[in-house]
Write a protein that holds these residues in place. Structure first.
Motif, short mmCIF file in Angstrom:
data_model
loop_
_atom_site.label_atom_id
_atom_site.label_comp_id
_atom_site.label_asym_id
_atom_site.label_seq_id
_atom_site.Cartn_x
_atom_site.Cartn_y
_atom_site.Cartn_z
N PRO A 1 44.05 -31.72 -15.78
CA PRO A 1 45.31 -30.75 -15.30
C PRO A 1 45.11 -30.55 -13.97
CG PRO A 1 43.36 -29.63 -16.44
CD PRO A 1 43.05 -31.14 -16.68
N GLN B 1 47.27 -15.89 -9.83
CA GLN B 1 45.93 -16.28 -9.42
C GLN B 1 45.75 -17.97 -9.34
OE1 GLN B 1 43.26 -14.62 -11.90
NE2 GLN B 1 43.91 -12.41 -12.01
N ALA C 1 32.80 -23.53 -11.58
CA ALA C 1 32.53 -22.57 -12.33
C ALA C 1 32.03 -22.90 -13.61
CB ALA C 1 33.56 -21.47 -12.57
N TYR C 2 32.81 -24.03 -14.12
CA TYR C 2 32.73 -24.91 -15.46
C TYR C 2 31.44 -25.32 -15.68
CZ TYR C 2 37.04 -23.51 -17.83
OH TYR C 2 37.98 -22.72 -18.49
N LEU D 1 44.71 -28.79 -10.79
CA LEU D 1 44.06 -27.28 -10.56
C LEU D 1 44.67 -26.76 -9.32
CD1 LEU D 1 40.58 -28.21 -11.74
CD2 LEU D 1 42.16 -26.73 -13.12
N GLY E 1 41.42 -24.08 -23.24
CA GLY E 1 41.49 -23.06 -21.92
C GLY E 1 41.56 -23.83 -20.56
N PHE E 2 40.72 -24.97 -20.69
CA PHE E 2 40.82 -25.52 -19.34
C PHE E 2 42.04 -26.66 -19.37
CE2 PHE E 2 39.21 -29.08 -16.49
CZ PHE E 2 38.58 -28.35 -15.62
N PHE E 3 42.31 -27.25 -20.28
CA PHE E 3 43.50 -28.35 -20.25
C PHE E 3 44.58 -27.80 -20.45
CE2 PHE E 3 39.42 -30.80 -20.70
CZ PHE E 3 39.86 -31.73 -19.55
N TYR F 1 37.81 -17.90 -19.39
CA TYR F 1 37.15 -18.22 -20.41
C TYR F 1 35.95 -18.47 -20.41
CZ TYR F 1 42.02 -19.48 -20.74
OH TYR F 1 43.37 -19.43 -20.88
N LEU F 2 35.04 -18.33 -19.19
CA LEU F 2 33.76 -18.29 -18.97
C LEU F 2 33.24 -16.89 -18.77
CD1 LEU F 2 33.08 -21.61 -17.23
CD2 LEU F 2 32.36 -21.33 -19.39
N LEU G 1 37.00 -23.82 -24.77
CA LEU G 1 37.04 -24.30 -23.41
C LEU G 1 38.03 -25.42 -23.38
CD1 LEU G 1 33.15 -23.91 -22.90
CD2 LEU G 1 34.90 -22.67 -22.14
N TYR H 1 42.77 -24.54 -6.19
CA TYR H 1 41.41 -23.99 -6.58
C TYR H 1 40.39 -25.11 -7.34
CZ TYR H 1 44.00 -19.79 -5.20
OH TYR H 1 44.63 -19.06 -4.42
N VAL I 1 37.38 -23.59 -9.75
CA VAL I 1 37.36 -23.80 -11.13
C VAL I 1 36.11 -24.82 -11.61
CG1 VAL I 1 38.78 -24.17 -13.09
CG2 VAL I 1 39.59 -23.15 -11.12
N SER J 1 45.19 -21.67 -10.45
CA SER J 1 44.36 -22.16 -11.75
C SER J 1 43.00 -21.50 -11.98
CB SER J 1 43.79 -23.48 -11.41
OG SER J 1 43.23 -23.63 -10.25
N THR J 2 42.37 -20.48 -10.86
CA THR J 2 41.21 -19.61 -11.15
C THR J 2 41.50 -18.84 -12.39
OG1 THR J 2 42.23 -17.96 -9.71
CG2 THR J 2 41.03 -19.73 -8.70
N LYS K 1 41.55 -19.97 -15.35
CA LYS K 1 40.92 -20.47 -16.14
C LYS K 1 39.36 -20.00 -16.18
CE LYS K 1 43.55 -24.75 -15.61
NZ LYS K 1 44.57 -24.61 -16.97
N ILE K 2 38.91 -19.41 -15.20
CA ILE K 2 37.48 -19.00 -15.17
C ILE K 2 37.41 -17.91 -16.25
CG2 ILE K 2 35.86 -18.16 -13.72
CD1 ILE K 2 36.93 -19.35 -11.22
N THR L 1 30.29 -16.83 -12.18
CA THR L 1 31.59 -17.10 -12.36
C THR L 1 32.34 -15.92 -11.79
OG1 THR L 1 31.47 -15.91 -14.56
CG2 THR L 1 31.48 -18.55 -14.62
#
Lengths: 218, 50, 242
Positions: free
Chosen positions: B2, C48, B14-15, B4, C38-40, C56-57, C35, B7, B11, C50-51, C53-54, C108
């Motif tokens: 995707p 915000q 973090a992952y 991003l 959430g990520f894809f 989910y963690l 995950l 950022y 991201v 793409s941040t 996505k954080i 995170t």
């Protein structure tokens, strides 16, 4: 119980540490900080309250491990535990003795060190009040921590790891009282909350401390 | 992948770090479990023989 | 058949042996699905980017960091009241998981804070209380490792956990009082108007489920390890005595 208190006080004075050590430590911290951040009044004054509180807290921590450790080593702790005095009272009296030898002198000495750190005069009464109300909590929490680590050989470092997080609320409210006192923003609110913590600690922690001591003496 | 945007680094970092932490935790737990099981079986074997 | 039957180590070992594989499998599936979803496959937030996505963690780990401590509090209480060894060993087994979760939440959060608030670390109430929680976990683990006699260690750490809980709660409110934060308010409570939208909500729910299941599976596994090493200790003591 009163005899126990006088005995502890006498021992603390004779050992030479008691009164002097904590205040001396406090003094050194207050002198070292200006070396670190610079002698400028404008930089010192806003942080003075916080530094004094952190200094008082560290000075208090310094003598904590002696609350029970020396009595444990020479066996008098076992004797005290088997005496008719309840263990809860013993913990409370020990904390009181610790406060009389560290918290009280620190409170009395604090205004002098406040001058060193160019604490604004309007904060002075609040500094004394917050220390007078807050340091008993420090001693009581510390007595609980000392009871936890009494049987351990290298308990000193562990003691500070255990006790310092417990000091956080006291420190926050104590330093906040002084800061609000200087800016005249209603320092009574944190002060009453501080008093609440102290009273709560005095009411509950002797029981936790006594429970822990019983486990350690088993 | 995707998009991003600006950022991507944050991201991604973090992952990666979080998943790495989880994997390390699981790995350590499993390793400790294996070790404890093996040494206990050994000790119980000794107990039976002795 | 009562719940307390499982306080018997042998029964606990039997049950956990059967429960663990499906739990690990389920948590793995939930985590992978949540995950990856959430990520894809979630859109960027309009503010915000793409941040988002954080989340989910960040949110599941933060929830677990607190819930693990509550679980330790409950099992410590059970040990103090009913003296079940399995209970206190479960608390001991949970502490490192709690540390990991707290670290994850802090990390995170810091990474998220950089683009959003312009700084990695702000003395925001929630961040600060997590840091304090981290210190409490460290103290708890340090006390366990410092004491040799297992029963003494169990008693002392349990009492520390009780006292620590009270002070952790106090710190939480003290910190709130001390500094108004940058943190957003509750975004998951069921009655709030400003809840996050469903697009983010469902994958987040799957992630939270995955984290909870993973925690349960790990606690079981680690408790089994603790029980085995306790037994090993007992055997070696007997051998030395013989």
């Amino acid at each position: 119980m009163i005899r126990l208190l006088t005995r502890d006080l006498r021992l603390a004075i004779r050992a030479g540490g008691g009164f002097g050590l904590a205040v001396a430590f406090f003094l050194i911290v207050s002198i070292l900080v200006p070396f670190g951040v610079g002698p400028d009044r404008a930089t010192l004054a806003p942080v003075a309250a916080g530094i004094l509180w952190v200094g008082a807290l560290l000075a208090c921590l310094l003598s904590l491990d002696r609350i029970f450790a020396t009595d444990h080593e020479d066996g008098s702790l076992e004797l005290l535990a088997t005496s008719p005095v309840p263990l809860e009272a013993l913990v409370a009296v020990k904390a009181l003795a610790h406060w009389l030898t560290t918290g009280l002198p620190l409170t009395l000495a604090a205004p002098l060190f406040g001058v060193f750190l160019s604490l604004p005069p309007s904060g002075m009464p609040w500094l004394i009040a917050s220390l007078a109300i807050g340091t008993p909590a420090l001693s009581m929490i510390g007595a609980f921590g000392a009871a936890l680590t009494v049987g351990l050989k290298r308990g000193g470092l562990l003691l500070s790891i255990l006790v310092l997080p417990l000091y956080v609320p006291t420190l926050i409210f104590g330093a906040d009282t002084v800061r609000r006192g200087i800016e005249d923003l209603g320092p009574m609110t944190p002060l009453t909350l501080l008093a609440g913590i102290t009273l709560g600690a005095i009411a509950l922690l002797p029981f936790a401390g006594a429970g822990v001591l019983r486990v350690n003496l088993r | 992948m995707p998009d991003l945007g600006a950022y991507a680094l944050e991201v991604g970092l973090a992952y990666t770090v979080s998943i790495a932490l989880l994997v390390v935790l699981v790995w350590i737990s499993v390793a400790q479990a294996r070790k404890a099981k093996a040494s206990l079986e050994q000790a119980e074997g000794r107990l039976k023989d002795g | 058949m009562s719940f307390w039957e499982y306080a018997n180590p042998r029964r606990f070992m039997g049950l956990s042996d059967r429960l663990m594989p499906p739990l690990f499998l389920l948590s793995g599936i939930c985590l992978a699905v949540g995950l990856i979803w959430g990520f894809f496959f979630t859109p960027d937030d309009f503010r915000q980017g793409s941040t988002v996505k954080i989340i989910y963690l960040h949110v599941p780990s933060a929830m677990m960091a607190i819930n693990v401590w509550i679980m330790m509090l409950v099992t410590s209480l059970v040990w103090l009241i009913r003296r079940h060894h399995v209970s206190v060993l479960a608390a001991k087994a949970a502490a490192p998981i709690g540390i990991t979760m707290t670290l994850m939440a802090l990390f995170t959060g810091a990474i998220w804070g950089q683009p959003m608030w312009g700084t990695f670390w702000a003395w925001d109430p929630r961040l600060t209380s997590f840091l304090i929680l981290f210190l409490f976990y460290l103290g708890y683990v340090a006390l366990w490792s410092a004491i040799e006699d297992p029963d003494t260690a169990a008693d002392l750490t349990s009492i520390l956990c009780l006292v620590g809980s009270v002070f952790a709660l106090l710190s939480r409110y003290a910190v709130n009082f001390w500094n108004q934060g940058l943190h957003q308010g509750a975004s998951l409570s069921l009655d709030a108007e400003e809840n996050i939208s469903d697009v983010f909500w469902f994958p987040l729910l799957v992630c939270i489920t995955g984290f909870v299941l993973l925690f349960v599976a790990l606690v079981l596994l680690r408790t089994r390890t603790e029980i085995r090493s306790r037994r090993l200790h007992a055997i070696s003591l007997r051998e030395r005595a013989a």
